[in-house]
Design an enzyme around this catalytic site. Structure first.
Site: not given
Length: 425
Positions: A144, A148, A155, A159-160, A187-189
């Site tokens: 889970e 994040c 950004q 790095y993400g 956050a979905i995208g």
């Protein structure tokens, strides 16, 4: 709940054309280009301006290779070093997710059942993922994702993406084949770009055991870990794959070759098409063109075009607003119109082009008429956005554009066989 402060990157959805399908078959059948080295393939890819590939995690990977960026997976084992890194991560999460209660963040980050993948750059924590592994006898192992985050200055460096790929690699190594997360709207995208889907690829009984952290307005998302993928080198592999496709496409067709243009003398309308560089090579049929441009055919096409144009003009209730250039009918809007409409056209200009012999096919004049109507609708939409309110006159003009299209252009396209009788533009 999964939260992310990562900015959305534009989703790229490449079209799968017939050419690309053919390339895939060619590659599968004979393995073309397999003898070419990786370096040669990448050089070939970069040599074509139309085929650049942005490496999403390129900067992060370069820093990782140089030893500037380091990753570590830790839990609260009570050691001084672990507590220091977890404290820094907690602070980063608190800054990036200011609406999240700090006590709640601290409780999860320091919880003995959670682990954190931490990104350390120049001895400072710049981001991380706090996650909880679920590994119990008789159930499917999964992870889970709880938090994040990446610090704001980092950004835009990929790095993400690198962060998530590191987690996938760790999951793969430790036999966790599923990632689950509750993602909010912001956050979905990000998670979709990292391979997560709203379609859960696990049975409900495998994950719904009453421990996942759910939040209002959150969406459960799932990512399956593929054992055949090297997640730490996935962007490099995709780039090589694209290079092979581009190289094969260039072997099969010549669409990537750019020839110099032609220059027409003042007043010149026609040009010897056979002398245009590259035209014969792409299958130009001189015989059919000569037949099309014969005096008899051109006279017939011009007569049909003029009949259509005269019919539209005669319908003054619809065409009055299009008879002259907008900048002449509405001088007060000239500057704004030319700013927003890059290629203006009107019925008078179309008539002049028809008289000059510009329209050697029916489709050419239809294209100009369509552009005239689209220009109108585009400009009216921009005015509505500016004024924030509807206007009866603008609504009527917008409807006139649609009526001309339906009543005359679509009917003409049906006559030419360009659309089916049951279709409308």
């Amino acid at each position: 709940m999964s939260r992310t402060s990562l900015k959305r990157e534009r989703d790229e959805k490449p079209d799968v054309s017939e050419d690309s399908k053919r390339v895939k078959m060619e590659l599968e059948e004979n393995g073309s280009s397999s003898e070419v080295s990786e370096a040669q393939l990448l050089d070939y890819l970069e040599s074509w301006p139309s085929s650049p590939v942005r490496i999403r995690d390129g900067k992060a990977r370069d820093e990782e290779d140089a030893g500037v960026l380091k990753w570590t997976v830790i839990s609260n084992d009570g050691s001084r070093e672990s507590l220091k890194l977890l404290s820094q991560l907690k602070n980063v999460i608190s800054i990036q997710l200011p609406k999240m209660p700090k006590v709640y963040i601290a409780r999860l980050v320091f919880d003995f059942g959670h682990r954190s993948l931490i990104a350390v750059k120049d001895s400072q924590v710049i981001g991380g993922i706090t996650f909880r592994p679920f590994l119990k006898e008789g159930m499917t192992p999964f992870i889970e994702v709880v938090f994040c985050v990446i610090t704001k200055p980092e950004q835009r460096g990929g790095y993400g993406s690198r962060l998530m790929n590191q987690l996938k690699a760790w999951s793969q190594q430790n036999k966790f084949m599923h990632l689950l997360t509750y993602a909010d709207d912001t956050a979905i995208g990000y998670f979709q770009r990292q391979g997560f889907s709203c379609e859960i690829g696990m049975e409900t009984t495998e994950w719904d055991i009453g421990f996942l952290k759910y939040y209002d307005s959150a969406t459960l998302m799932h990512c399956r870990i593929d054992t055949s993928i090297d997640y730490l080198n996935i962007t490099h592999s995709l780039r090589l794959q694209r290079a092979r496709y581009v190289k094969k496409l260039h072997e099969l067709c010549s669409q990537h070759i750019v020839h110099p243009g032609i220059t027409l003398a003042p007043g010149q309308v026609h040009h010897d098409m056979s002398k245009i560089p590259g035209l014969l090579e792409c299958g130009w049929d001189t015989e059919n063109y000569d037949k099309l441009t014969s005096k008899m055919n051109q006279a017939q096409i011009t007569e049909e075009n003029r009949r259509l144009l005269d019919t539209i003009k005669a319908d003054t209730a619809l065409s009055e607003a299009f008879k002259l250039p907008v900048i002449e009918l509405h001088p007060e809007l000239a500057a704004l119109y030319l700013l927003r409409i890059s290629d203006p056209i009107d019925l008078r200009t179309i008539s002049e082009k028809l008289d000059a012999g510009h329209y050697i096919t029916p489709e050419m004049m239809l294209a100009d008429l369509h552009r005239m109507l689209e220009n109108c609708k585009k400009f009216l939409k921009s005015l509505f956005v500016d004024n924030k309110q509807k206007n009866v006159e603008k609504d009527q003009l917008y409807e006139s554009a649609n009526m001309i299209n339906t009543r005359y252009l679509t009917k003409r396209k049906q006559e030419l066989g360009l659309v089916l009788n049951s279709q409308h533009d």
